[in-house]
Write a protein that holds these residues in place. Structure first.
Motif, PDB file in Angstrom:
ATOM      1  N   PRO A 211       0.797  -1.231   0.000  1.00 53.45           N
ATOM      2  CA  PRO A 211       0.000   0.000   0.000  1.00 53.45           C
ATOM      3  C   PRO A 211       0.829   1.280   0.000  1.00 53.45           C
ATOM      4  N   ASP A 212       2.134   1.172   0.309  1.00 55.31           N
ATOM      5  CA  ASP A 212       2.976   2.374   0.296  1.00 55.31           C
ATOM      6  C   ASP A 212       4.033   2.304  -0.806  1.00 55.31           C
ATOM      7  N   ALA A 213       3.800   1.469  -1.832  1.00 59.76           N
ATOM      8  CA  ALA A 213       4.776   1.293  -2.908  1.00 59.76           C
ATOM      9  C   ALA A 213       4.904   2.560  -3.737  1.00 59.76           C
ATOM     10  N   ALA A 214       6.092   2.737  -4.316  1.00 56.01           N
ATOM     11  CA  ALA A 214       6.313   3.843  -5.241  1.00 56.01           C
ATOM     12  C   ALA A 214       5.738   3.451  -6.596  1.00 56.01           C
ATOM     13  N   ASP A 215       4.478   3.733  -6.786  1.00 58.60           N
ATOM     14  CA  ASP A 215       3.752   3.339  -7.991  1.00 58.60           C
ATOM     15  C   ASP A 215       2.750   4.442  -8.305  1.00 58.60           C
ATOM     16  N   TRP A 216       2.621   4.802  -9.587  1.00 56.85           N
ATOM     17  CA  TRP A 216       1.757   5.922  -9.954  1.00 56.85           C
ATOM     18  C   TRP A 216       0.311   5.681  -9.537  1.00 56.85           C
ATOM     19  N   ALA A 217      -0.198   4.479  -9.766  1.00 60.89           N
ATOM     20  CA  ALA A 217      -1.593   4.198  -9.405  1.00 60.89           C
ATOM     21  C   ALA A 217      -1.779   4.188  -7.889  1.00 60.89           C
ATOM     22  N   VAL A 218      -0.814   3.638  -7.170  1.00 63.41           N
ATOM     23  CA  VAL A 218      -0.879   3.651  -5.708  1.00 63.41           C
ATOM     24  C   VAL A 218      -0.845   5.081  -5.187  1.00 63.41           C
ATOM     25  N   MET A 219      -0.038   5.925  -5.832  1.00 61.49           N
ATOM     26  CA  MET A 219       0.034   7.329  -5.420  1.00 61.49           C
ATOM     27  C   MET A 219      -1.328   8.010  -5.553  1.00 61.49           C
ATOM     28  N   VAL A 220      -2.015   7.734  -6.659  1.00 62.52           N
ATOM     29  CA  VAL A 220      -3.336   8.337  -6.859  1.00 62.52           C
ATOM     30  C   VAL A 220      -4.289   7.903  -5.759  1.00 62.52           C
ATOM     31  N   ASP A 221      -4.249   6.631  -5.407  1.00 60.85           N
ATOM     32  CA  ASP A 221      -5.162   6.094  -4.397  1.00 60.85           C
ATOM     33  C   ASP A 221      -4.825   6.606  -2.996  1.00 60.85           C
ATOM     34  N   ARG A 222      -3.573   6.493  -2.610  1.00 66.46           N
ATOM     35  CA  ARG A 222      -3.201   6.765  -1.226  1.00 66.46           C
ATOM     36  C   ARG A 222      -3.153   8.255  -0.896  1.00 66.46           C
ATOM     37  N   ASN A 223      -2.994   9.099  -1.903  1.00 63.85           N
ATOM     38  CA  ASN A 223      -2.886  10.534  -1.642  1.00 63.85           C
ATOM     39  C   ASN A 223      -4.196  11.288  -1.847  1.00 63.85           C
ATOM     40  N   ARG A 224      -5.284  10.559  -2.117  1.00 65.17           N
ATOM     41  CA  ARG A 224      -6.565  11.240  -2.336  1.00 65.17           C
ATOM     42  C   ARG A 224      -7.022  12.030  -1.117  1.00 65.17           C
ATOM     43  N   ALA A 225      -6.653  11.552   0.074  1.00 62.70           N
ATOM     44  CA  ALA A 225      -7.098  12.236   1.296  1.00 62.70           C
ATOM     45  C   ALA A 225      -6.551  13.654   1.385  1.00 62.70           C
ATOM     46  N   GLY A 226      -5.389  13.883   0.770  1.00 59.97           N
ATOM     47  CA  GLY A 226      -4.777  15.216   0.827  1.00 59.97           C
ATOM     48  C   GLY A 226      -4.865  15.974  -0.469  1.00 59.97           C
ATOM     49  N   LEU A 227      -5.882  15.658  -1.280  1.00 58.96           N
ATOM     50  CA  LEU A 227      -5.989  16.265  -2.602  1.00 58.96           C
ATOM     51  C   LEU A 227      -6.063  17.789  -2.541  1.00 58.96           C
ATOM     52  N   PHE A 228      -6.766  18.327  -1.551  1.00 61.40           N
ATOM     53  CA  PHE A 228      -6.910  19.780  -1.463  1.00 61.40           C
ATOM     54  C   PHE A 228      -5.778  20.424  -0.667  1.00 61.40           C
ATOM     55  N   LEU A 229      -4.964  19.607  -0.004  1.00 65.02           N
ATOM     56  CA  LEU A 229      -3.802  20.128   0.706  1.00 65.02           C
ATOM     57  C   LEU A 229      -2.566  20.140  -0.191  1.00 65.02           C
ATOM     58  N   GLN A 230      -2.377  19.055  -0.908  1.00 66.07           N
ATOM     59  CA  GLN A 230      -1.201  18.919  -1.774  1.00 66.07           C
ATOM     60  C   GLN A 230      -1.628  18.112  -3.010  1.00 66.07           C
ATOM     61  N   PRO A 231      -2.216  18.773  -4.024  1.00 63.59           N
ATOM     62  CA  PRO A 231      -2.815  18.045  -5.153  1.00 63.59           C
ATOM     63  C   PRO A 231      -1.812  17.372  -6.081  1.00 63.59           C
ATOM     64  N   TRP A 232      -0.548  17.814  -6.109  1.00 65.58           N
ATOM     65  CA  TRP A 232       0.392  17.285  -7.088  1.00 65.58           C
ATOM     66  C   TRP A 232       0.657  15.793  -6.902  1.00 65.58           C
ATOM     67  N   ALA A 233       0.542  15.303  -5.676  1.00 65.59           N
ATOM     68  CA  ALA A 233       0.781  13.882  -5.421  1.00 65.59           C
ATOM     69  C   ALA A 233      -0.273  13.009  -6.087  1.00 65.59           C
ATOM     70  N   VAL A 234      -1.423  13.588  -6.452  1.00 62.99           N
ATOM     71  CA  VAL A 234      -2.474  12.865  -7.163  1.00 62.99           C
ATOM     72  C   VAL A 234      -2.495  13.254  -8.636  1.00 62.99           C
ATOM     73  N   VAL A 235      -2.396  14.534  -8.910  1.00 63.50           N
ATOM     74  CA  VAL A 235      -2.562  15.046 -10.270  1.00 63.50           C
ATOM     75  C   VAL A 235      -1.442  14.576 -11.191  1.00 63.50           C
ATOM     76  N   VAL A 236      -0.192  14.669 -10.741  1.00 66.48           N
ATOM     77  CA  VAL A 236       0.943  14.345 -11.618  1.00 66.48           C
ATOM     78  C   VAL A 236       0.949  12.875 -12.027  1.00 66.48           C
ATOM     79  N   PRO A 237       0.871  11.906 -11.098  1.00 70.44           N
ATOM     80  CA  PRO A 237       0.842  10.504 -11.556  1.00 70.44           C
ATOM     81  C   PRO A 237      -0.388  10.171 -12.388  1.00 70.44           C
ATOM     82  N   ALA A 238      -1.537  10.771 -12.067  1.00 69.98           N
ATOM     83  CA  ALA A 238      -2.735  10.520 -12.867  1.00 69.98           C
ATOM     84  C   ALA A 238      -2.555  11.024 -14.298  1.00 69.98           C
ATOM     85  N   LEU A 239      -1.989  12.211 -14.446  1.00 68.46           N
ATOM     86  CA  LEU A 239      -1.756  12.768 -15.775  1.00 68.46           C
ATOM     87  C   LEU A 239      -0.742  11.930 -16.559  1.00 68.46           C
ATOM     88  N   LEU A 240       0.262  11.397 -15.891  1.00 66.32           N
ATOM     89  CA  LEU A 240       1.260  10.571 -16.572  1.00 66.32           C
ATOM     90  C   LEU A 240       0.635   9.278 -17.093  1.00 66.32           C
TER      91      LEU A 240
END
Length: 262
Positions: A211-240
């Motif tokens: 669940p804490d792997a360095a993976d773009w899809a995992v990043m999108v899932d695990r960082n959703r809770a902080g989307l409005f605090l730090q959106p780049w952790a979700v937006v950048v891997p999703a866009l890639l």
């Protein structure tokens, strides 16, 4: 008059950027990674849900996704194309049924459900997803190959080759295989994109990867809770992920159009 530098086509740019990040990114990550405050603004893209540098995670997170999808797609074609050609070239309906009906059973199960079922009995790890995704794509590849080979097998040239004493293997490889290349190339872009989405979906659901792997899809899932605090952790891997999928399809479409004009 001064000539302007050539403009890189959009489809090449969409494909090249995520591929470059995925394959070359890990070489630019330091050996020792530090952790800070979760969802902070430290670093170029801030930090993720456990305080790791998002930029480093982006550089590390694409290689397994791309390589697993490539391996799975290559395996599906290495097995599925001979399977479909063998079914098409057999003159016995019983053998055709024996070869294709087991694959129809796999097609009857939704791909995501089959992925979850197979992942529960497979060893945990990103690389264990490759044979699972390969098995999911195998029926479609075999059916496309069989459909293409059936049309080619009905041509008079094939019967003439049989009458001249050509071996079945030589006919299948040299004539049928070559005649199928354009059909397989058209299918490859869609199949590779589907493999990418399957691997990403598995990672997003926590199947096969920690669940804490360095993976773009995992990043999108695990960082959703902080989307409005730090959106780049979700937006950048999703866009890639989206850019890689769209770039693949556009690149294959352009290549096929260009090949059709020649």
């Amino acid at each position: 008059m001064r000539r302007l530098p050539p403009v890189i086509p959009a489809h090449r740019l969409l494909l090249a950027v995520p591929l470059l990040v995925a394959l070359a990114g890990p070489f630019f990550v330091p050996d020792e990674l530090t952790r800070g405050v979760a969802f902070s603004g430290a670093g170029p893209l801030g930090t993720d849900f456990v305080g790791r540098d998002t930029w480093h995670q982006v550089l590390l997170g694409g290689r397994s996704l791309v390589l697993v999808a490539l391996l799975a797609t290559a395996g599906a074609y290495l097995v599925g194309v001979p399977w479909g050609v063998a079914a098409a070239m057999t003159r016995r309906r019983v053998l055709d049924e024996l070869l294709m009906r087991p694959l129809d059973l796999l097609l009857a199960v939704p791909s995501l459900l089959l992925l979850i079922l197979l992942a529960t009995v497979a060893p945990r790890g990103a690389w264990s997803l490759a044979p699972i995704v390969m098995l999911i794509n195998l029926p479609d590849v075999a059916r496309v190959s069989r459909a293409a080979a059936l049309e080619i097998a009905a041509r008079p040239a094939l019967e003439a080759m049989r009458l001249q004493g050509e071996s079945r293997r030589r006919i299948a490889v040299r004539y049928v295989g070559r005649s199928m290349l354009r059909t397989l190339a058209a299918d490859l872009g869609t199949r590779l994109t589907g493999a990418l989405y399957l691997v990403a979906a598995a990672s997003f659901l926590g199947i096969g990867v920690p669940p804490d792997a360095a993976d773009w899809a995992v990043m999108v899932d695990r960082n959703r809770a902080g989307l409005f605090l730090q959106p780049w952790a979700v937006v950048v891997p999703a866009l890639l992920i989206v850019a890689l999928s769209v770039g693949l399809n556009l690149t294959f479409d352009r290549a096929l159009r260009r090949g059709g004009r020649t």
